[in-house]
Design a protein around this motif. Structure first.
Motif, PDB file in Angstrom:
ATOM      1  N   PRO A   1       8.325  70.502  87.684  1.00 26.15           N
ATOM      2  CA  PRO A   1       9.302  71.524  88.072  1.00 26.15           C
ATOM      3  C   PRO A   1      10.711  70.992  87.807  1.00 26.15           C
ATOM      4  N   HIS A   2      11.313  71.441  86.711  1.00 29.37           N
ATOM      5  CA  HIS A   2      12.610  70.929  86.279  1.00 29.37           C
ATOM      6  C   HIS A   2      13.774  71.547  87.067  1.00 29.37           C
ATOM      7  N   VAL A   3      14.753  70.722  87.365  1.00 27.77           N
ATOM      8  CA  VAL A   3      16.050  71.183  87.855  1.00 27.77           C
ATOM      9  C   VAL A   3      17.098  70.570  86.941  1.00 27.77           C
ATOM     10  N   THR A   4      18.069  71.370  86.488  1.00 29.70           N
ATOM     11  CA  THR A   4      19.115  70.822  85.632  1.00 29.70           C
ATOM     12  C   THR A   4      20.491  71.084  86.237  1.00 29.70           C
ATOM     13  N   TYR A   5      21.395  70.171  85.949  1.00 27.25           N
ATOM     14  CA  TYR A   5      22.784  70.289  86.418  1.00 27.25           C
ATOM     15  C   TYR A   5      23.699  69.962  85.249  1.00 27.25           C
ATOM     16  N   MET A   6      24.649  70.863  84.983  1.00 33.78           N
ATOM     17  CA  MET A   6      25.602  70.622  83.906  1.00 33.78           C
ATOM     18  C   MET A   6      26.831  69.907  84.461  1.00 33.78           C
ATOM     19  N   TYR A   7      27.054  68.707  83.994  1.00 35.75           N
ATOM     20  CA  TYR A   7      28.186  67.889  84.416  1.00 35.75           C
ATOM     21  C   TYR A   7      29.173  67.832  83.256  1.00 35.75           C
ATOM     22  N   GLU A   8      30.421  68.247  83.493  1.00 35.46           N
ATOM     23  CA  GLU A   8      31.402  68.326  82.414  1.00 35.46           C
ATOM     24  C   GLU A   8      32.695  67.610  82.821  1.00 35.46           C
ATOM     25  N   PRO A   9      32.707  66.297  82.765  1.00 36.64           N
ATOM     26  CA  PRO A   9      33.899  65.551  83.171  1.00 36.64           C
ATOM     27  C   PRO A   9      35.012  65.605  82.129  1.00 36.64           C
ATOM     28  N   ASP A  10      36.249  65.506  82.609  1.00 39.41           N
ATOM     29  CA  ASP A  10      37.425  65.379  81.755  1.00 39.41           C
ATOM     30  C   ASP A  10      37.490  63.919  81.307  1.00 39.41           C
ATOM     31  N   VAL A  11      37.348  63.681  80.006  1.00 44.65           N
ATOM     32  CA  VAL A  11      37.321  62.305  79.496  1.00 44.65           C
ATOM     33  C   VAL A  11      38.532  62.000  78.620  1.00 44.65           C
ATOM     34  N   THR A  12      39.611  62.754  78.813  1.00 48.30           N
ATOM     35  CA  THR A  12      40.802  62.571  77.977  1.00 48.30           C
ATOM     36  C   THR A  12      41.348  61.153  78.096  1.00 48.30           C
ATOM     37  N   GLU A  13      41.600  60.706  79.317  1.00 47.46           N
ATOM     38  CA  GLU A  13      42.136  59.363  79.529  1.00 47.46           C
ATOM     39  C   GLU A  13      41.096  58.296  79.198  1.00 47.46           C
ATOM     40  N   PHE A  14      39.841  58.627  79.449  1.00 50.22           N
ATOM     41  CA  PHE A  14      38.739  57.713  79.150  1.00 50.22           C
ATOM     42  C   PHE A  14      38.689  57.404  77.662  1.00 50.22           C
ATOM     43  N   MET A  15      38.870  58.429  76.822  1.00 50.80           N
ATOM     44  CA  MET A  15      38.827  58.220  75.377  1.00 50.80           C
ATOM     45  C   MET A  15      40.060  57.464  74.877  1.00 50.80           C
ATOM     46  N   LYS A  16      41.199  57.628  75.546  1.00 48.72           N
ATOM     47  CA  LYS A  16      42.383  56.851  75.188  1.00 48.72           C
ATOM     48  C   LYS A  16      42.127  55.370  75.454  1.00 48.72           C
ATOM     49  N   ALA A  17      41.486  55.090  76.592  1.00 47.31           N
ATOM     50  CA  ALA A  17      41.152  53.705  76.917  1.00 47.31           C
ATOM     51  C   ALA A  17      40.123  53.150  75.940  1.00 47.31           C
ATOM     52  N   TYR A  18      39.201  54.007  75.492  1.00 45.06           N
ATOM     53  CA  TYR A  18      38.180  53.586  74.527  1.00 45.06           C
ATOM     54  C   TYR A  18      38.800  53.139  73.212  1.00 45.06           C
ATOM     55  N   LYS A  19      39.847  53.839  72.758  1.00 41.70           N
ATOM     56  CA  LYS A  19      40.503  53.461  71.514  1.00 41.70           C
ATOM     57  C   LYS A  19      41.089  52.049  71.625  1.00 41.70           C
ATOM     58  N   LYS A  20      41.634  51.704  72.786  1.00 37.85           N
ATOM     59  CA  LYS A  20      42.179  50.363  72.996  1.00 37.85           C
ATOM     60  C   LYS A  20      41.060  49.322  73.031  1.00 37.85           C
ATOM     61  N   LEU A  21      39.900  49.764  73.488  1.00 34.21           N
ATOM     62  CA  LEU A  21      38.743  48.863  73.567  1.00 34.21           C
ATOM     63  C   LEU A  21      38.378  48.310  72.199  1.00 34.21           C
ATOM     64  N   ASN A  22      38.614  49.109  71.163  1.00 32.60           N
ATOM     65  CA  ASN A  22      38.223  48.720  69.809  1.00 32.60           C
ATOM     66  C   ASN A  22      39.378  48.210  68.961  1.00 32.60           C
ATOM     67  N   LEU A  23      40.549  47.972  69.570  1.00 32.59           N
ATOM     68  CA  LEU A  23      41.670  47.429  68.813  1.00 32.59           C
ATOM     69  C   LEU A  23      41.303  46.067  68.222  1.00 32.59           C
ATOM     70  N   ASN A  24      41.673  45.862  66.979  1.00 44.20           N
ATOM     71  CA  ASN A  24      41.408  44.599  66.277  1.00 44.20           C
ATOM     72  C   ASN A  24      39.916  44.324  66.081  1.00 44.20           C
ATOM     73  N   ARG A  25      39.092  45.380  66.156  1.00 51.18           N
ATOM     74  CA  ARG A  25      37.659  45.221  65.904  1.00 51.18           C
ATOM     75  C   ARG A  25      37.280  46.154  64.757  1.00 51.18           C
ATOM     76  N   SER A  26      36.360  45.721  63.930  1.00 48.13           N
ATOM     77  CA  SER A  26      35.968  46.543  62.789  1.00 48.13           C
ATOM     78  C   SER A  26      34.479  46.392  62.506  1.00 48.13           C
ATOM     79  N   GLY A  27      33.965  47.336  61.726  1.00 46.17           N
ATOM     80  CA  GLY A  27      32.570  47.265  61.295  1.00 46.17           C
ATOM     81  C   GLY A  27      31.582  47.174  62.435  1.00 46.17           C
ATOM     82  N   ALA A  28      30.622  46.268  62.289  1.00 46.06           N
ATOM     83  CA  ALA A  28      29.552  46.115  63.273  1.00 46.06           C
ATOM     84  C   ALA A  28      30.058  45.603  64.614  1.00 46.06           C
ATOM     85  N   ASP A  29      31.292  45.107  64.651  1.00 46.44           N
ATOM     86  CA  ASP A  29      31.859  44.565  65.881  1.00 46.44           C
ATOM     87  C   ASP A  29      32.379  45.656  66.812  1.00 46.44           C
ATOM     88  N   LYS A  30      32.515  46.882  66.287  1.00 49.37           N
ATOM     89  CA  LYS A  30      33.049  47.977  67.091  1.00 49.37           C
ATOM     90  C   LYS A  30      32.035  48.463  68.126  1.00 49.37           C
TER      91      LYS A  30
END
Length: 318
Positions: free
Chosen positions: A28-57
């Motif tokens: 018996p399935h129950v589903t919940y749609m979760y839709e978080p605002d990830v705007t700031e999260f994605m900005k932080a993610y871009k910094k996470l990959n600074l100076n990293r390339s290829g398989a290191d990303k």
């Protein structure tokens, strides 16, 4: 109707069809749609990959897997297997410390396989990235039919041990006779394949059942504008996640003075499906609270990396 082609199920499609049918017939399935605002999260993610390339990303997929793992640690009841006998109305739930993620992946040859990513509960982002890359490396040396037939045979033997003789016999007939026969390696070809070290190819352990399933639909179609509103839970698991593509949507936000206005923001749709026999919505709340905290405080992702690389990123963020 004018038929243009008939394709009989291969081993991969047989397994998927069987497991998803069992899912909808028994859970018996129950589903919940979760839709978080990830705007700031994605900005932080871009910094996470600074100076990293290829398989290191670090990929977005790996980062979201880490987020889900953190949520499951806050809501361990979701990281479980359930066993239920409806006739006797008896059931039990096994909750696990280790988080083994069953994740459908498109392999280098274009085929789809659900791979078990073992012990992700304490792995940092670099370790998770290395693990997934190693899966792709080993997949290049893997015969999909051989690997999946090994899993299917193990499931059949398990059914026999459980006294499900009729089911086991039907499976053997279905996989070994007629037009529906599963084609596996024989003779010299099989010997050559088995000579490949197990650490260099995918085996039953890599395909066996995990503790939860995470399907990243967004990685298949990044331009997708929709979201999965329903997905199957694979027994005996009690939870499944369907992650969509990040999308721009209008969101109500408050400024520094508390004034609210509508703004274009990035939203990440995540469908959470759970087995109502094992879980109630209250069991899901700690997971949602953990993810809310992460998305509201995205700098926490910098603590999920190796110490040396983490120090460089924090210095850039200061």
């Amino acid at each position: 109707m004018k038929k243009i082609n008939t394709t009989h199920f291969g081993i991969q499609r047989k397994i998927v069809a069987n497991m998803t049918s069992e899912s909808w017939e028994t859970i018996p399935h129950v589903t919940y749609m979760y839709e978080p605002d990830v705007t700031e999260f994605m900005k932080a993610y871009k910094k996470l990959n600074l100076n990293r390339s290829g398989a290191d990303k670090i990929s977005v997929n790996t980062l979201i897997l880490k987020v889900i793992c953190e949520g499951l640690k806050a809501a361990p009841a979701m990281n479980a297997h359930m066993h239920f006998n409806r006739k006797l109305v008896r059931g039990s739930i096994d909750t696990f410390k280790n988080i083994d993620i069953s994740m459908p992946m498109i392999l280098p040859n274009g085929e789809m396989m659900t791979v078990n990513l073992h012990d992700f509960e304490e792995k940092n982002l670099d370790e998770m990235t290395d693990y997934i890359q190693d899966v792709y490396r080993r997949a290049e040396n893997t015969d999909l039919n051989e690997a999946m037939f090994e899993v299917s045979l193990d499931n059949t033997l398990t059914a026999l041990k459980a006294g499900k003789i009729g089911q086991a016999v039907c499976r053997l007939i279905g996989s070994k006779t007629g037009k529906h026969k599963v084609k596996t390696l024989h003779g010299a070809a099989k010997k050559a394949y088995e000579s490949i070290p197990v650490e260099d190819r995918l085996t039953k352990r890599d395909i066996e059942q995990g503790t939860v399933t995470v399907s990243n639909l967004g990685s298949v179609y990044r331009a997708g504008r929709g979201a999965a509103a329903l997905l199957e839970i694979i027994p005996p698991q009690v939870t499944a996640f369907g992650v969509g593509a990040i999308q721009d949507k209008p969101v109500v936000v408050a400024d520094a003075f508390g004034e609210k206005h509508v703004e274009a923001r990035q939203v990440l749709p995540i469908c959470i499906a759970f087995d109502h026999r094992a879980l109630d919505f209250g069991d899901i709340v700690p997971f949602l609270q953990a993810l809310d905290s992460i998305f509201e405080n995205p700098q926490i992702m910098y603590t999920w990396k190796g110490k040396e690389k983490n120090e460089k990123i924090i210095a850039l963020d200061a």
